[in-house]
Design a protein around this motif. Sequence first.
Motif, mmCIF file in Angstrom:
data_model
loop_
_atom_site.group_PDB
_atom_site.id
_atom_site.type_symbol
_atom_site.label_atom_id
_atom_site.label_comp_id
_atom_site.label_asym_id
_atom_site.label_seq_id
_atom_site.Cartn_x
_atom_site.Cartn_y
_atom_site.Cartn_z
ATOM 1 N N ASN A 147 31.046 37.999 -14.315
ATOM 2 C CA ASN A 147 30.707 37.098 -13.216
ATOM 3 C C ASN A 147 30.189 37.748 -11.932
ATOM 4 O OD1 ASN A 147 31.674 34.312 -14.206
ATOM 5 N ND2 ASN A 147 33.378 35.675 -14.693
ATOM 6 N N MET A 148 30.174 39.058 -11.871
ATOM 7 C CA MET A 148 29.775 39.740 -10.634
ATOM 8 C C MET A 148 28.693 40.776 -10.911
ATOM 9 S SD MET A 148 33.635 40.412 -9.134
ATOM 10 C CE MET A 148 33.141 40.974 -7.488
ATOM 11 N N THR A 149 27.870 41.029 -9.912
ATOM 12 C CA THR A 149 26.880 42.103 -10.024
ATOM 13 C C THR A 149 27.607 43.443 -9.858
ATOM 14 O OG1 THR A 149 26.433 42.236 -7.650
ATOM 15 C CG2 THR A 149 25.117 40.632 -8.936
ATOM 16 N N PRO A 150 26.983 44.531 -10.293
ATOM 17 C CA PRO A 150 27.607 45.843 -10.077
ATOM 18 C C PRO A 150 27.914 46.113 -8.601
ATOM 19 C CG PRO A 150 25.852 46.043 -11.681
ATOM 20 C CD PRO A 150 25.781 44.639 -11.123
ATOM 21 N N GLU A 151 27.043 45.674 -7.715
ATOM 22 C CA GLU A 151 27.258 45.888 -6.278
ATOM 23 C C GLU A 151 28.468 45.097 -5.789
ATOM 24 O OE1 GLU A 151 24.213 44.858 -7.603
ATOM 25 O OE2 GLU A 151 23.357 46.878 -7.592
ATOM 26 N N GLU A 152 28.572 43.847 -6.225
ATOM 27 C CA GLU A 152 29.726 43.021 -5.824
ATOM 28 C C GLU A 152 31.028 43.615 -6.349
ATOM 29 O OE1 GLU A 152 27.696 38.570 -5.698
ATOM 30 O OE2 GLU A 152 28.330 39.402 -7.629
ATOM 31 N N ARG A 153 31.002 44.117 -7.575
ATOM 32 C CA ARG A 153 32.208 44.729 -8.154
ATOM 33 C C ARG A 153 32.624 45.949 -7.351
ATOM 34 N NH1 ARG A 153 29.476 43.573 -13.345
ATOM 35 N NH2 ARG A 153 29.012 45.787 -13.583
ATOM 36 N N ALA A 154 31.672 46.779 -6.978
ATOM 37 C CA ALA A 154 31.981 48.009 -6.237
ATOM 38 C C ALA A 154 32.585 47.720 -4.865
ATOM 39 C CB ALA A 154 30.722 48.860 -6.094
ATOM 40 N N GLN A 155 32.239 46.580 -4.286
ATOM 41 C CA GLN A 155 32.747 46.226 -2.958
ATOM 42 C C GLN A 155 34.036 45.415 -3.006
ATOM 43 O OE1 GLN A 155 29.526 44.318 -0.886
ATOM 44 N NE2 GLN A 155 28.168 46.061 -1.169
ATOM 45 N N ALA A 156 34.438 44.988 -4.184
ATOM 46 C CA ALA A 156 35.641 44.167 -4.341
ATOM 47 C C ALA A 156 36.902 45.042 -4.340
ATOM 48 C CB ALA A 156 35.563 43.369 -5.639
ATOM 49 N N THR A 157 38.036 44.382 -4.125
ATOM 50 C CA THR A 157 39.340 45.047 -4.165
ATOM 51 C C THR A 157 40.238 44.292 -5.132
ATOM 52 O OG1 THR A 157 39.143 45.751 -1.859
ATOM 53 C CG2 THR A 157 41.365 45.723 -2.796
ATOM 54 N N VAL A 158 40.975 45.042 -5.941
ATOM 55 C CA VAL A 158 41.998 44.451 -6.787
ATOM 56 C C VAL A 158 43.340 44.706 -6.113
ATOM 57 C CG1 VAL A 158 43.181 44.511 -9.015
ATOM 58 C CG2 VAL A 158 40.690 44.671 -8.917
ATOM 59 N N PHE A 159 44.033 43.637 -5.811
ATOM 60 C CA PHE A 159 45.394 43.699 -5.277
ATOM 61 C C PHE A 159 46.324 43.391 -6.443
ATOM 62 C CE2 PHE A 159 42.752 42.873 -1.652
ATOM 63 C CZ PHE A 159 43.333 43.620 -0.641
ATOM 64 N N THR A 160 47.427 44.115 -6.533
ATOM 65 C CA THR A 160 48.303 43.918 -7.677
ATOM 66 C C THR A 160 49.751 44.261 -7.341
ATOM 67 O OG1 THR A 160 48.492 44.372 -10.043
ATOM 68 C CG2 THR A 160 47.807 46.203 -8.641
ATOM 69 N N SER A 161 50.654 43.611 -8.054
ATOM 70 C CA SER A 161 52.076 43.831 -7.804
ATOM 71 C C SER A 161 52.525 45.209 -8.265
ATOM 72 C CB SER A 161 52.916 42.752 -8.487
ATOM 73 O OG SER A 161 52.722 42.778 -9.879
ATOM 74 N N GLY A 162 51.872 45.756 -9.285
ATOM 75 C CA GLY A 162 52.240 47.070 -9.805
ATOM 76 C C GLY A 162 51.010 47.899 -10.093
ATOM 77 N N GLU A 163 51.141 49.202 -9.922
ATOM 78 C CA GLU A 163 50.031 50.116 -10.200
ATOM 79 C C GLU A 163 49.513 49.904 -11.620
ATOM 80 O OE1 GLU A 163 49.001 54.872 -9.770
ATOM 81 O OE2 GLU A 163 51.101 54.241 -9.761
ATOM 82 N N HIS A 164 48.224 49.959 -11.785
ATOM 83 C CA HIS A 164 47.589 49.783 -13.095
ATOM 84 C C HIS A 164 48.145 50.768 -14.121
ATOM 85 C CE1 HIS A 164 44.766 47.481 -10.806
ATOM 86 N NE2 HIS A 164 43.687 47.719 -11.508
ATOM 87 N N CYS A 165 48.319 50.291 -15.339
ATOM 88 C CA CYS A 165 48.622 51.181 -16.460
ATOM 89 C C CYS A 165 47.319 51.896 -16.824
ATOM 90 C CB CYS A 165 49.172 50.375 -17.637
ATOM 91 S SG CYS A 165 47.923 49.382 -18.487
ATOM 92 N N PRO A 166 47.367 52.921 -17.686
ATOM 93 C CA PRO A 166 46.131 53.613 -18.059
ATOM 94 C C PRO A 166 45.056 52.699 -18.655
ATOM 95 C CG PRO A 166 48.007 54.962 -18.624
ATOM 96 C CD PRO A 166 48.560 53.621 -18.185
ATOM 97 N N MET A 167 45.453 51.716 -19.473
ATOM 98 C CA MET A 167 44.480 50.787 -20.068
ATOM 99 C C MET A 167 43.747 50.006 -18.978
ATOM 100 S SD MET A 167 45.257 47.490 -22.514
ATOM 101 C CE MET A 167 46.224 46.656 -21.244
ATOM 102 N N CYS A 168 44.503 49.485 -18.021
ATOM 103 C CA CYS A 168 43.900 48.670 -16.964
ATOM 104 C C CYS A 168 43.091 49.520 -15.994
ATOM 105 C CB CYS A 168 44.984 47.882 -16.235
ATOM 106 S SG CYS A 168 45.775 46.654 -17.292
ATOM 107 N N ALA A 169 43.580 50.728 -15.709
ATOM 108 C CA ALA A 169 42.828 51.629 -14.836
ATOM 109 C C ALA A 169 41.480 51.974 -15.477
ATOM 110 C CB ALA A 169 43.632 52.893 -14.554
ATOM 111 N N ALA A 170 41.484 52.225 -16.783
ATOM 112 C CA ALA A 170 40.227 52.531 -17.475
ATOM 113 C C ALA A 170 39.275 51.343 -17.424
ATOM 114 C CB ALA A 170 40.512 52.936 -18.924
ATOM 115 N N ALA A 171 39.790 50.142 -17.663
ATOM 116 C CA ALA A 171 38.938 48.947 -17.591
ATOM 117 C C ALA A 171 38.348 48.804 -16.196
ATOM 118 C CB ALA A 171 39.741 47.700 -17.973
ATOM 119 N N HIS A 172 39.163 49.013 -15.177
ATOM 120 C CA HIS A 172 38.732 48.946 -13.783
ATOM 121 C C HIS A 172 37.580 49.937 -13.555
ATOM 122 C CE1 HIS A 172 39.973 48.152 -9.465
ATOM 123 N NE2 HIS A 172 39.176 49.177 -9.321
#
Length: 161
Positions: free
Chosen positions: A66-91
């Motif tokens: 749903n987002m352009t590469p530029e929009e993704r690069a400027q976005a922030t993910v807020f989360t209750s817990g630090e990403h696991c390796p799987m989620c960090a890789a996807a990010h």
Amino acid sequence: MKYDELKYLQRCIELATEALEAGDEPFGSALVAANGTILAEGRNRVASGDHTRHPEFELARWAAANMTPEERAQATVFTSGEHCPMCAAAHGWVGLGRIVYVSSAAQLTAWLTELGVPASPVRALPIQEIVPGLVVEGPFPDLAEQVHELHRRFYKKQQAN
């Protein structure tokens, strides 16, 4: 973290609470555009047996669709817990911008050890070990105890069943 961003972390704790109330491990996340708009949010949905249903992974997929590469690069993910390796890789693969988390993977590991929970099949690593150079902020001790309590509640309920 900017002062006005605290509301996003509080929303993540609300989403983690919703996950807990639905029988899932308590994690919640929000994807926020550069202008402060919440674009998407999610909570853990691993109770179905699919342990890839983490909110951070779902947000990375949503962003890719749903987002352009530029929009993704400027976005922030807020989360209750630090990403696991799987989620960090996807990010990292999707090219999302910074991550702000309430509690760290090291904190979660210590909490689960304290509760007698068996070790995860996936090693907990800091996000920067998976995605070097990514801007990451956290943990936030003033909020982390709320997340700790959610995990205590989840695992005490699991141990009682």
